[in-house]
Design an enzyme around this catalytic site. Sequence first.
Site, PDB file in Angstrom:
ATOM      1  N   ARG A   1      62.484   7.943  23.670  1.00 59.01           N
ATOM      2  CA  ARG A   1      62.508   8.432  25.040  1.00 59.01           C
ATOM      3  C   ARG A   1      61.823   7.429  25.962  1.00 59.01           C
ATOM      4  O   ARG A   1      60.637   7.161  25.826  1.00 59.01           O
ATOM      5  CB  ARG A   1      61.804   9.784  25.137  1.00 59.01           C
ATOM      6  CG  ARG A   1      62.271  10.783  24.101  1.00 59.01           C
ATOM      7  CD  ARG A   1      61.521  12.103  24.206  1.00 59.01           C
ATOM      8  NE  ARG A   1      61.866  13.011  23.111  1.00 59.01           N
ATOM      9  CZ  ARG A   1      61.556  14.296  23.068  1.00 59.01           C
ATOM     10  NH1 ARG A   1      60.878  14.829  24.068  1.00 59.01           N
ATOM     11  NH2 ARG A   1      61.902  15.052  22.045  1.00 59.01           N
TER      12      ARG A   1
ATOM     13  N   LYS B   1      46.771  28.631  18.311  1.00 60.63           N
ATOM     14  CA  LYS B   1      47.973  28.437  19.111  1.00 60.63           C
ATOM     15  C   LYS B   1      48.254  29.657  19.995  1.00 60.63           C
ATOM     16  O   LYS B   1      47.955  30.786  19.621  1.00 60.63           O
ATOM     17  CB  LYS B   1      49.194  28.185  18.210  1.00 60.63           C
ATOM     18  CG  LYS B   1      49.058  26.969  17.326  1.00 60.63           C
ATOM     19  CD  LYS B   1      50.250  26.806  16.389  1.00 60.63           C
ATOM     20  CE  LYS B   1      51.465  26.285  17.100  1.00 60.63           C
ATOM     21  NZ  LYS B   1      52.567  25.985  16.149  1.00 60.63           N
TER      22      LYS B   1
ATOM     23  N   GLU C   1      58.489  27.155  13.963  1.00 58.39           N
ATOM     24  CA  GLU C   1      59.015  27.882  15.107  1.00 58.39           C
ATOM     25  C   GLU C   1      60.499  27.614  15.242  1.00 58.39           C
ATOM     26  O   GLU C   1      61.058  26.734  14.574  1.00 58.39           O
ATOM     27  CB  GLU C   1      58.298  27.472  16.395  1.00 58.39           C
ATOM     28  CG  GLU C   1      58.475  26.004  16.765  1.00 58.39           C
ATOM     29  CD  GLU C   1      57.672  25.616  17.990  1.00 58.39           C
ATOM     30  OE1 GLU C   1      56.831  26.410  18.438  1.00 58.39           O
ATOM     31  OE2 GLU C   1      57.910  24.511  18.517  1.00 58.39           O
TER      32      GLU C   1
ATOM     33  N   HIS D   1      57.183  16.457  10.327  1.00 56.13           N
ATOM     34  CA  HIS D   1      57.862  17.461  11.158  1.00 56.13           C
ATOM     35  C   HIS D   1      59.363  17.265  10.940  1.00 56.13           C
ATOM     36  O   HIS D   1      59.956  16.304  11.424  1.00 56.13           O
ATOM     37  CB  HIS D   1      57.489  17.238  12.627  1.00 56.13           C
ATOM     38  CG  HIS D   1      58.137  18.194  13.575  1.00 56.13           C
ATOM     39  ND1 HIS D   1      57.448  18.818  14.585  1.00 56.13           N
ATOM     40  CD2 HIS D   1      59.410  18.639  13.691  1.00 56.13           C
ATOM     41  CE1 HIS D   1      58.263  19.591  15.274  1.00 56.13           C
ATOM     42  NE2 HIS D   1      59.477  19.490  14.740  1.00 56.13           N
TER      43      HIS D   1
ATOM     44  N   ARG E   1      67.685  26.850  21.988  1.00 61.40           N
ATOM     45  CA  ARG E   1      68.407  26.058  22.992  1.00 61.40           C
ATOM     46  C   ARG E   1      68.870  24.760  22.356  1.00 61.40           C
ATOM     47  O   ARG E   1      68.530  24.458  21.216  1.00 61.40           O
ATOM     48  CB  ARG E   1      67.472  25.734  24.162  1.00 61.40           C
ATOM     49  CG  ARG E   1      66.166  25.105  23.679  1.00 61.40           C
ATOM     50  CD  ARG E   1      65.311  24.546  24.784  1.00 61.40           C
ATOM     51  NE  ARG E   1      63.966  24.225  24.370  1.00 61.40           N
ATOM     52  CZ  ARG E   1      63.614  23.162  23.647  1.00 61.40           C
ATOM     53  NH1 ARG E   1      64.521  22.308  23.233  1.00 61.40           N
ATOM     54  NH2 ARG E   1      62.348  22.951  23.320  1.00 61.40           N
TER      55      ARG E   1
ATOM     56  N   LYS F   1      57.184  14.848  20.948  1.00 61.74           N
ATOM     57  CA  LYS F   1      57.923  13.894  20.123  1.00 61.74           C
ATOM     58  C   LYS F   1      58.126  12.574  20.853  1.00 61.74           C
ATOM     59  O   LYS F   1      58.431  12.549  22.041  1.00 61.74           O
ATOM     60  CB  LYS F   1      59.271  14.501  19.727  1.00 61.74           C
ATOM     61  CG  LYS F   1      59.125  15.777  18.899  1.00 61.74           C
ATOM     62  CD  LYS F   1      60.401  16.590  18.855  1.00 61.74           C
ATOM     63  CE  LYS F   1      60.172  17.923  18.155  1.00 61.74           C
ATOM     64  NZ  LYS F   1      61.343  18.814  18.228  1.00 61.74           N
TER      65      LYS F   1
ATOM     66  N   GLY G   1      52.335  22.319  23.249  1.00 64.84           N
ATOM     67  CA  GLY G   1      50.938  21.947  23.108  1.00 64.84           C
ATOM     68  C   GLY G   1      49.961  22.674  24.017  1.00 64.84           C
ATOM     69  O   GLY G   1      48.748  22.522  23.861  1.00 64.84           O
TER      70      GLY G   1
END
Length: 458
Positions: free
Chosen positions: A338, A158, A288, A208, A292, A237, A165
Amino acid sequence: MFKKVLVANRGEVAVRVIRTLKEMGIKTVAIYSTADKNSLHVQIADEAICVGGPKPVDSYINMKNVISAAVLTGSEAIHPGYGFLSENDLFAEMVGDVGIKWIGPRPETIDLMGNKEHARNEMRQADVPVIPGSLGYIHNVDEALEVAHEIGYPVLLKAAAGGGGKGMRFIYHDEEMQENFTNAQAEAKMNYGDDHMYIEKVMLDCRHIEMQVIRDQFGNVVCFPERNCSLQRRNQKVMEESPAVSMTPDMRADMVDVVTKAVNAIDYENTGTIEFLQDQEGNFFFMEMNTRIQVEHPVTEMVTGLDLVRLQVLVAAGEELPLKQEDVKIQGHAVEMRLTAEKPEANFAPSAGRVDFVFLPTGGPGVRIDSALYNGDMIQPFYDSMIAKLIAHDDTREEAIAKLARIIDETSVSGVATSKNFQKALLKDEGVLQDKFTTKYLENKFLPEWESSLAEEQ
């Protein structure tokens, strides 16, 4: 309290923030690119000011132009929404330097948690469980191989400065590491201007799970019900829900304790979200922190009855949180999907153009649509493809999913392609309906089967 706030974003999140600010009696300033001149967030704001050309680098992430807009309009604070400059510590610092309040955490906190390896080290020191991996940066493929041999394959390579990603690779053996390390490092450099890499152990069959938290300048902390964001495609997501079915009350209490410990350790201020991987035994490990408000915050608002943006503004204005941890109650279940301007049948290729007609079913109890879409709107090729968030709330998960399926079925957009049919199929999938999915379920099982069924129909 602030008299005027500039919203440094566009689309549905700008609309969402502006609405809360208006309800609080605060004047609003919208910024826009030349491509977004007629966008909804521009139309509903009290003032609007152009900050540059259609490309984000010329407008929405042009720091000097955005700050100039705030100064010229007499704005006392800036709300960054999510994306663009929302996690840019330099921008947050520049905002403060000109005497404008940043509605978010301090710049040094954004910087600390934005570097994933620094964040992991900070969490280790706070006794927060962290996914096994490298203890520092990985500079070359030899160091990467050494860590991989120590923790065992598969591993996740990463970008330390990354998210979403970019610069990320799943590595299953030495040959793949040798083939992928240089490309991943170059991708990290191109997207984040930083080629520092680190390695995590790949935790298989995990979920997750994330928890949003807010902390004021007086040290008061409130954690909100966790969200399950395990349905993902390319680490993005696709569906979010709250609460997570896999969480017991004891697990939730443990996560609240860990999250509270984490934000106190870094003297956090305002809202953020700590993301975890949860294994099959219910153990969770820090991944992580997002410094925000998040795309999926509406499901949290639906199950708590709270306005998280309002709380953000209150904390930024120096006020004490108006609630305690014991005031946060879980009311039913909420699910969000979404809607994107994409062609899922063509490997999710983006679709831009004029929206000839749109109908979003906003009526009925427990229904929420966050969108900036309207008849005649233009879907621009320069920005994220999400055009609406469809959220359903009901007493149970089953009822919330049934309501969301109804909302998606009634949704109609013509002129551009959308992800509607993909979402309809996803909500009929037995693994999704029975809550039997992990982070790789969508890519490893659902998508191959769905694409196969499409091929058979043709």
